[in-house]
Design a protein around this motif. Structure first.
Motif, PDB file in Angstrom:
ATOM      1  N   TYR A  64      32.839  54.656  41.687  1.00 46.29           N
ATOM      2  CA  TYR A  64      34.096  54.132  41.147  1.00 46.29           C
ATOM      3  C   TYR A  64      34.477  52.813  41.820  1.00 46.29           C
ATOM      4  O   TYR A  64      34.974  51.896  41.150  1.00 46.29           O
ATOM      5  N   PHE A  65      34.270  52.720  43.130  1.00 45.64           N
ATOM      6  CA  PHE A  65      34.564  51.467  43.825  1.00 45.64           C
ATOM      7  C   PHE A  65      33.690  50.334  43.307  1.00 45.64           C
ATOM      8  O   PHE A  65      34.147  49.191  43.143  1.00 45.64           O
ATOM      9  N   LEU A  66      32.417  50.625  43.023  1.00 39.69           N
ATOM     10  CA  LEU A  66      31.522  49.610  42.474  1.00 39.69           C
ATOM     11  C   LEU A  66      31.947  49.193  41.068  1.00 39.69           C
ATOM     12  O   LEU A  66      31.872  48.010  40.709  1.00 39.69           O
ATOM     13  N   VAL A  67      32.383  50.162  40.260  1.00 40.21           N
ATOM     14  CA  VAL A  67      32.883  49.837  38.919  1.00 40.21           C
ATOM     15  C   VAL A  67      34.112  48.939  39.024  1.00 40.21           C
ATOM     16  O   VAL A  67      34.229  47.935  38.305  1.00 40.21           O
ATOM     17  N   PHE A  68      35.021  49.283  39.928  1.00 40.98           N
ATOM     18  CA  PHE A  68      36.229  48.478  40.147  1.00 40.98           C
ATOM     19  C   PHE A  68      35.848  47.051  40.558  1.00 40.98           C
ATOM     20  O   PHE A  68      36.372  46.074  40.018  1.00 40.98           O
ATOM     21  N   LEU A  69      34.927  46.941  41.493  1.00 40.85           N
ATOM     22  CA  LEU A  69      34.495  45.633  41.973  1.00 40.85           C
ATOM     23  C   LEU A  69      33.798  44.845  40.870  1.00 40.85           C
ATOM     24  O   LEU A  69      34.029  43.635  40.704  1.00 40.85           O
ATOM     25  N   ALA A  70      32.943  45.524  40.085  1.00 45.62           N
ATOM     26  CA  ALA A  70      32.205  44.855  39.018  1.00 45.62           C
ATOM     27  C   ALA A  70      33.155  44.309  37.952  1.00 45.62           C
ATOM     28  O   ALA A  70      32.973  43.180  37.463  1.00 45.62           O
ATOM     29  N   VAL A  71      34.168  45.090  37.590  1.00 42.23           N
ATOM     30  CA  VAL A  71      35.132  44.632  36.586  1.00 42.23           C
ATOM     31  C   VAL A  71      35.897  43.421  37.095  1.00 42.23           C
ATOM     32  O   VAL A  71      36.082  42.427  36.371  1.00 42.23           O
ATOM     33  N   TYR A  72      36.326  43.466  38.360  1.00 36.62           N
ATOM     34  CA  TYR A  72      37.072  42.341  38.927  1.00 36.62           C
ATOM     35  C   TYR A  72      36.207  41.083  38.994  1.00 36.62           C
ATOM     36  O   TYR A  72      36.655  39.996  38.629  1.00 36.62           O
ATOM     37  N   VAL A  73      34.978  41.237  39.463  1.00 43.41           N
ATOM     38  CA  VAL A  73      34.084  40.068  39.560  1.00 43.41           C
ATOM     39  C   VAL A  73      33.819  39.492  38.175  1.00 43.41           C
ATOM     40  O   VAL A  73      33.835  38.261  37.980  1.00 43.41           O
ATOM     41  N   LEU A  74      33.580  40.352  37.190  1.00 44.94           N
ATOM     42  CA  LEU A  74      33.318  39.891  35.823  1.00 44.94           C
ATOM     43  C   LEU A  74      34.510  39.133  35.258  1.00 44.94           C
ATOM     44  O   LEU A  74      34.348  38.053  34.660  1.00 44.94           O
ATOM     45  N   MET A  75      35.717  39.666  35.447  1.00 40.96           N
ATOM     46  CA  MET A  75      36.906  39.000  34.926  1.00 40.96           C
ATOM     47  C   MET A  75      37.188  37.682  35.644  1.00 40.96           C
ATOM     48  O   MET A  75      37.639  36.718  35.020  1.00 40.96           O
ATOM     49  N   ILE A  76      36.894  37.634  36.936  1.00 39.35           N
ATOM     50  CA  ILE A  76      37.080  36.382  37.677  1.00 39.35           C
ATOM     51  C   ILE A  76      36.082  35.332  37.214  1.00 39.35           C
ATOM     52  O   ILE A  76      36.410  34.149  37.073  1.00 39.35           O
ATOM     53  N   VAL A  77      34.854  35.750  36.957  1.00 38.33           N
ATOM     54  CA  VAL A  77      33.843  34.811  36.467  1.00 38.33           C
ATOM     55  C   VAL A  77      34.220  34.287  35.081  1.00 38.33           C
ATOM     56  O   VAL A  77      34.068  33.105  34.780  1.00 38.33           O
ATOM     57  N   ILE A  78      34.729  35.178  34.213  1.00 41.26           N
ATOM     58  CA  ILE A  78      35.087  34.781  32.854  1.00 41.26           C
ATOM     59  C   ILE A  78      36.294  33.849  32.843  1.00 41.26           C
ATOM     60  O   ILE A  78      36.306  32.834  32.134  1.00 41.26           O
ATOM     61  N   ASN A  79      37.312  34.181  33.619  1.00 46.37           N
ATOM     62  CA  ASN A  79      38.540  33.374  33.611  1.00 46.37           C
ATOM     63  C   ASN A  79      39.139  33.320  35.007  1.00 46.37           C
ATOM     64  O   ASN A  79      40.145  33.978  35.295  1.00 46.37           O
ATOM     65  N   PRO A  80      38.537  32.547  35.905  1.00 41.90           N
ATOM     66  CA  PRO A  80      38.997  32.537  37.302  1.00 41.90           C
ATOM     67  C   PRO A  80      40.406  31.995  37.485  1.00 41.90           C
ATOM     68  O   PRO A  80      41.172  32.504  38.303  1.00 41.90           O
ATOM     69  N   THR A  81      40.773  30.973  36.713  1.00 43.48           N
ATOM     70  CA  THR A  81      42.090  30.339  36.902  1.00 43.48           C
ATOM     71  C   THR A  81      43.225  31.312  36.614  1.00 43.48           C
ATOM     72  O   THR A  81      44.177  31.433  37.391  1.00 43.48           O
ATOM     73  N   LYS A  82      43.116  32.037  35.485  1.00 41.20           N
ATOM     74  CA  LYS A  82      44.187  32.961  35.113  1.00 41.20           C
ATOM     75  C   LYS A  82      44.274  34.134  36.078  1.00 41.20           C
ATOM     76  O   LYS A  82      45.374  34.588  36.424  1.00 41.20           O
ATOM     77  N   ILE A  83      43.125  34.646  36.514  1.00 35.42           N
ATOM     78  CA  ILE A  83      43.139  35.787  37.426  1.00 35.42           C
ATOM     79  C   ILE A  83      43.786  35.400  38.755  1.00 35.42           C
ATOM     80  O   ILE A  83      44.667  36.106  39.275  1.00 35.42           O
TER      81      ILE A  83
END
Length: 208
Positions: A64-83
């Motif tokens: 679950y921690f890896l899933v949480f981290l993966a989602v955050y990293v993916l969203m930051i890569v997609i839209n870093p400024t907004k995050i």
């Protein structure tokens, strides 16, 4: 007086961090693929449903921690400024709310200890009140100006939490899961175990 208490708090935090240990990462086959079995919980039996969720949270917590981290990293890569902007605005709002309630409780504590007015304390309290007001106005402006970034950040936080809860609710526990929970209950505390203890959430029994 504050230095020893700060040192004691940091020592306690370090000791707690040192005593926590992550359980091993469960295989993908055990987590979601072939050997994984899923079933809707009995929504009328909240105790059994909650017990399954807690046990799965403990057993699959590294996944679950890896899933949480993966989602955050993916969203930051997609839209870093907004995050990043959303996180800054949320941190500012939390800081203003925290400062407001802490200053209010401090003011009530001082008022209960003093019988007469104190000009210095009154001036500091008045000045702090203006700082909190300015912070609240700034946080409100940034929230309205960057509401899309705040909503995206909230979605990024809620998405892995929702995925975790859904998986923990649907995943049926097998013998390996139950044995691992039993063995790990006698070992060092885990981060998820410490979090659930802080929330006063516990399963019915070790081998249930």
């Amino acid at each position: 007086m504050s230095a020893p208490s700060t040192s004691a708090a940091s020592d306690a935090a370090a000791a707690l961090a040192g005593s926590l240990q992550l359980p091993p990462l469960r295989t993908l086959d055990d987590f979601v693929l072939g050997s994984a079995r899923f079933q809707l919980p009995n929504l009328k039996d909240f105790d059994k449903w909650g017990n399954r969720v807690v046990k799965n949270l403990l057993y699959y917590q590294t996944n679950y921690f890896l899933v949480f981290l993966a989602v955050y990293v993916l969203m930051i890569v997609i839209n870093p400024t907004k995050i990043i902007s959303g996180l800054i605005v949320q941190a500012l709002i939390i800081a203003v709310i925290w400062q407001f309630f802490s200053s209010k409780s401090k003011k009530n504590f001082i008022a209960s200890r003093l019988t007469g007015g104190n000009a210095v304390l009154s001036a500091q309290s008045e000045q702090q009140k203006w700082y909190i007001l300015a912070g609240a106005l700034l946080a409100g402006y940034l929230f309205l100006h960057m509401i899309s970034a705040v909503l995206l950040t909230a979605f990024t936080l809620l998405l892995p939490i929702s995925m975790t809860f859904i998986h923990a609710s649907l995943r049926l526990r097998n013998i390996k899961n139950k044995l691992a929970n039993t063995i790990e209950s006698f070992g060092p505390s885990t981060p998820m175990g410490a979090l659930l203890d802080a929330l006063n959430v516990r399963a019915d029994g070790v081998i249930n």
